[in-house]
Structures are given as C-alpha cells and as structure tokens.
Design a protein around this motif. Sequence first.
Motif, mmCIF file in Angstrom:
data_model
loop_
_atom_site.group_PDB
_atom_site.id
_atom_site.type_symbol
_atom_site.label_atom_id
_atom_site.label_comp_id
_atom_site.label_asym_id
_atom_site.label_seq_id
_atom_site.Cartn_x
_atom_site.Cartn_y
_atom_site.Cartn_z
ATOM 1 N N THR A 40 0.799 -1.261 0.113
ATOM 2 C CA THR A 40 -0.037 0.109 0.039
ATOM 3 C C THR A 40 0.877 1.374 -0.152
ATOM 4 N N ARG A 41 2.258 1.137 0.213
ATOM 5 C CA ARG A 41 2.998 2.408 0.415
ATOM 6 C C ARG A 41 4.074 2.306 -0.837
ATOM 7 N N MET A 42 3.878 1.368 -1.520
ATOM 8 C CA MET A 42 4.696 1.460 -2.973
ATOM 9 C C MET A 42 4.422 2.673 -3.804
ATOM 10 N N TRP A 43 5.482 2.943 -4.297
ATOM 11 C CA TRP A 43 5.385 4.097 -5.269
ATOM 12 C C TRP A 43 4.572 3.785 -6.437
ATOM 13 N N ARG A 44 3.629 4.797 -6.849
ATOM 14 C CA ARG A 44 2.635 4.326 -7.844
ATOM 15 C C ARG A 44 3.167 5.405 -9.075
ATOM 16 N N HIS A 45 3.260 4.564 -10.350
ATOM 17 C CA HIS A 45 3.296 5.365 -11.715
ATOM 18 C C HIS A 45 2.380 4.898 -12.707
ATOM 19 N N THR A 46 2.107 5.643 -13.619
ATOM 20 C CA THR A 46 1.110 5.446 -14.687
ATOM 21 C C THR A 46 1.446 4.005 -15.354
ATOM 22 N N GLY A 47 2.499 3.650 -15.657
ATOM 23 C CA GLY A 47 3.029 2.485 -16.389
ATOM 24 C C GLY A 47 2.669 1.340 -15.705
ATOM 25 N N LEU A 48 3.030 1.177 -14.254
ATOM 26 C CA LEU A 48 2.719 0.191 -13.582
ATOM 27 C C LEU A 48 1.319 -0.067 -13.145
ATOM 28 N N SER A 212 11.111 7.358 -16.534
ATOM 29 C CA SER A 212 11.786 8.402 -17.002
ATOM 30 C C SER A 212 12.446 9.273 -16.330
ATOM 31 N N LYS A 213 13.058 10.418 -16.836
ATOM 32 C CA LYS A 213 13.763 11.360 -15.717
ATOM 33 C C LYS A 213 12.863 11.879 -14.500
ATOM 34 N N THR A 214 11.877 12.325 -15.140
ATOM 35 C CA THR A 214 10.802 12.950 -14.266
ATOM 36 C C THR A 214 10.096 11.888 -13.200
ATOM 37 N N GLU A 215 10.028 10.535 -13.626
ATOM 38 C CA GLU A 215 9.369 9.679 -12.673
ATOM 39 C C GLU A 215 10.555 9.169 -11.897
ATOM 40 N N THR A 216 11.741 9.213 -12.142
ATOM 41 C CA THR A 216 12.826 9.046 -11.433
ATOM 42 C C THR A 216 13.120 10.134 -10.249
ATOM 43 N N LYS A 217 12.497 11.366 -10.329
ATOM 44 C CA LYS A 217 12.599 12.071 -9.427
ATOM 45 C C LYS A 217 11.571 11.882 -8.433
ATOM 46 N N ALA A 218 10.200 11.728 -9.168
ATOM 47 C CA ALA A 218 9.232 11.590 -8.500
ATOM 48 C C ALA A 218 9.409 10.320 -7.443
ATOM 49 N N GLN A 232 14.724 18.963 1.227
ATOM 50 C CA GLN A 232 15.481 18.233 0.140
ATOM 51 C C GLN A 232 16.921 17.716 0.463
ATOM 52 N N ILE A 233 17.242 16.312 0.312
ATOM 53 C CA ILE A 233 18.410 15.903 0.447
ATOM 54 C C ILE A 233 19.220 15.647 -0.915
ATOM 55 N N LEU A 234 18.628 15.319 -1.895
ATOM 56 C CA LEU A 234 19.411 15.214 -3.162
ATOM 57 C C LEU A 234 19.218 16.464 -3.840
ATOM 58 N N ASP A 235 20.052 17.188 -4.500
ATOM 59 C CA ASP A 235 19.701 18.390 -5.349
ATOM 60 C C ASP A 235 19.544 17.877 -6.625
ATOM 61 N N ASP A 236 19.067 18.815 -7.584
ATOM 62 C CA ASP A 236 18.966 18.529 -9.099
ATOM 63 C C ASP A 236 20.057 17.833 -9.661
ATOM 64 N N SER A 237 21.341 18.230 -9.429
ATOM 65 C CA SER A 237 22.283 17.596 -10.096
ATOM 66 C C SER A 237 22.391 16.141 -9.746
ATOM 67 N N ALA A 238 22.119 15.927 -8.386
ATOM 68 C CA ALA A 238 22.138 14.522 -7.943
ATOM 69 C C ALA A 238 21.190 13.729 -8.622
ATOM 70 N N VAL A 239 20.087 14.410 -8.616
ATOM 71 C CA VAL A 239 18.868 13.500 -9.366
ATOM 72 C C VAL A 239 19.316 13.118 -10.619
ATOM 73 N N GLU A 240 19.810 14.036 -11.417
ATOM 74 C CA GLU A 240 20.385 13.763 -12.654
ATOM 75 C C GLU A 240 21.240 13.198 -12.916
ATOM 76 N N ALA A 241 22.327 12.760 -11.841
ATOM 77 C CA ALA A 241 23.343 11.864 -12.060
ATOM 78 C C ALA A 241 22.749 10.552 -11.771
ATOM 79 N N VAL A 242 21.592 10.483 -10.707
ATOM 80 C CA VAL A 242 20.971 9.193 -10.411
ATOM 81 C C VAL A 242 20.358 8.684 -11.641
ATOM 82 N N TYR A 243 19.564 9.515 -12.477
ATOM 83 C CA TYR A 243 18.979 8.988 -13.596
ATOM 84 C C TYR A 243 19.884 8.627 -14.770
ATOM 85 N N ASP A 244 21.273 9.312 -14.753
ATOM 86 C CA ASP A 244 22.241 8.969 -16.100
ATOM 87 C C ASP A 244 22.789 7.657 -15.662
#
Length: 285
Positions: A40-48, A212-218, A232-244
Amino acid sequence: MEKHMASTAPQPSTNTTPQPDLCAHFSLSGRPFTQEISATRMWRHTGLDELLDDLDTAVSARMSVAVIAPSGTGKTALLRRLVDRLPETRYQVADIKVTSVGNRDFYRGLARALTVEPAGTWPGLLEKLQAYAQSLAATEARRLVIIIDEAQDMRPDVLSTLRVLTNFNLDSELLISIILVGDGGLETLLRRPDMEALRSRLSRVLRIRLLSKTETKAYIDHRLDLAGARQQILDDSAVEAVYDFSRGNLRAIDHLCRTALDLAARQKLDTIDAGIITAARKMLP
C-alpha cells in the motif's frame, strides 16, 4: 559540529570517532530505499498502474498473460499489488519461482504450492491438478491464478506443457489463469516455433518499462518522504546523476541512493550533489 554543503566528491577522513547513522544525520524516521515496504505504500506510476489494470482484467476474463520485466524494474512490486487486489473469496494464488527442471519436478513443485499431494508421474500430477481446480470451482466458486516467476529459466519442453493447464475447464469455463513473468529471455522462448500452441493461449504480452527522468525524481522524493525527510536531500544535479547512472531502473536507483546517503552521512553533508552520486556509483559492483 558544523555541517556544510556537499562537495563534488567525498574526502578521506582521518577521524576515528564513530560515523553517524544516516537516519540520525538526516533526521529520518527510517532507512529509505529498502525493500521492506508494504504494497500500500509502494510508489505508483502510470506505467505500473496500467499494467496492473491489464493483469486484473486478464485474470477476471479467465485469460493467461506473459509479463516481460528486466531485472530491477518493479515486477515484484507489481505482483504483490496484483495479489493484494485479488480477493481470496474468488481466487487461490500460487506464486512459484522455477529453475531448469524437468516436467515431473516442475509439477511436483506446483502441486506443493497448491497443497496437492505431489506424488506420481507428471501426467498423473496434471490429472490431480485438474481435479483440484475443478473441485475448487465447484465447491468454493474459486479459481486458480498461477504466477510463474523467472519463467525464462524454464526448459522449453516444460514451458510448452503449460498449454494443458490453460485448457482446464468446468462447464466450458476456464479454471486457471497463468501469469508468466521473466526477462527478455522469456520473450525469446515464446517466439520459438514449438511454443506456438502456448502463445495462442496468452491473451497479452505485457512489458514493464524503465522510469523516465521525471518519474525517477518523483520516485526518489516518494521514498524519502516515506522515510520522514523534512527537507530536500538530493539536489537537482544529484537526481540527474542518479538517472544517468540508473537509466530509470528501480533497483539501481535504490542501491545508488542508499549508498550515497551513507556516504554523505559519513562526510557530515546536509545535501547530496552529483559528485557524491558519482562517488557512490564507484563503490557499487
């Protein structure tokens, strides 16, 4: 001790005092990015969510499907949510993982999962499973849903016999829905000429896609929120790096973020930037 913003990479420390726990350091109520999370606490996204609806529809229609899911893309979460959605008053669910075994061992394992006596030859076991499915439908108005995980590891001669299970019926109504789950190897298996009979009994071949990158941040925000993050713990550059680095693979995101949080806590950093993510990636296999 004064805290400071994340630098581009962690520096070796000669301090021999105990390193802070990441939960205490970031004022979290629990460790984030672990697998210990309820459906019930799992992240939901449109694809799943769409895949879950497709699976639910197929089971309700007494059909069988295949789900192609590369490792780390959320298949376990998807299947847990499906099982939670299927009412026990209407379905009995058997969830099994397979290895490269022959017909008799496979059907013995399936019989055990359904609490059916596992003795006999594999044709005899098929007869027992058919009788069990018919009895379940006649006496309890319930149907079987068989989830076969890691199906790409099945021997082709065993996989092809599943067409027999999909034909079990009572008063012309199918009794068993089979959900085959595996990586790209399963799709390759199903394309074989000797799998034509089984393919014809699958209503859909569904695929779990990467984030997607947007979904990764979410997703990152959701997991940190669950852990009680208040800033906020991860800044925008960190999120970008995580996705990359992860390319949207959920398991890779979890491993990378968890390692980066540990690293930042040891360095007494308030915020994680791309440099910390890069350093964390170098620590992983």
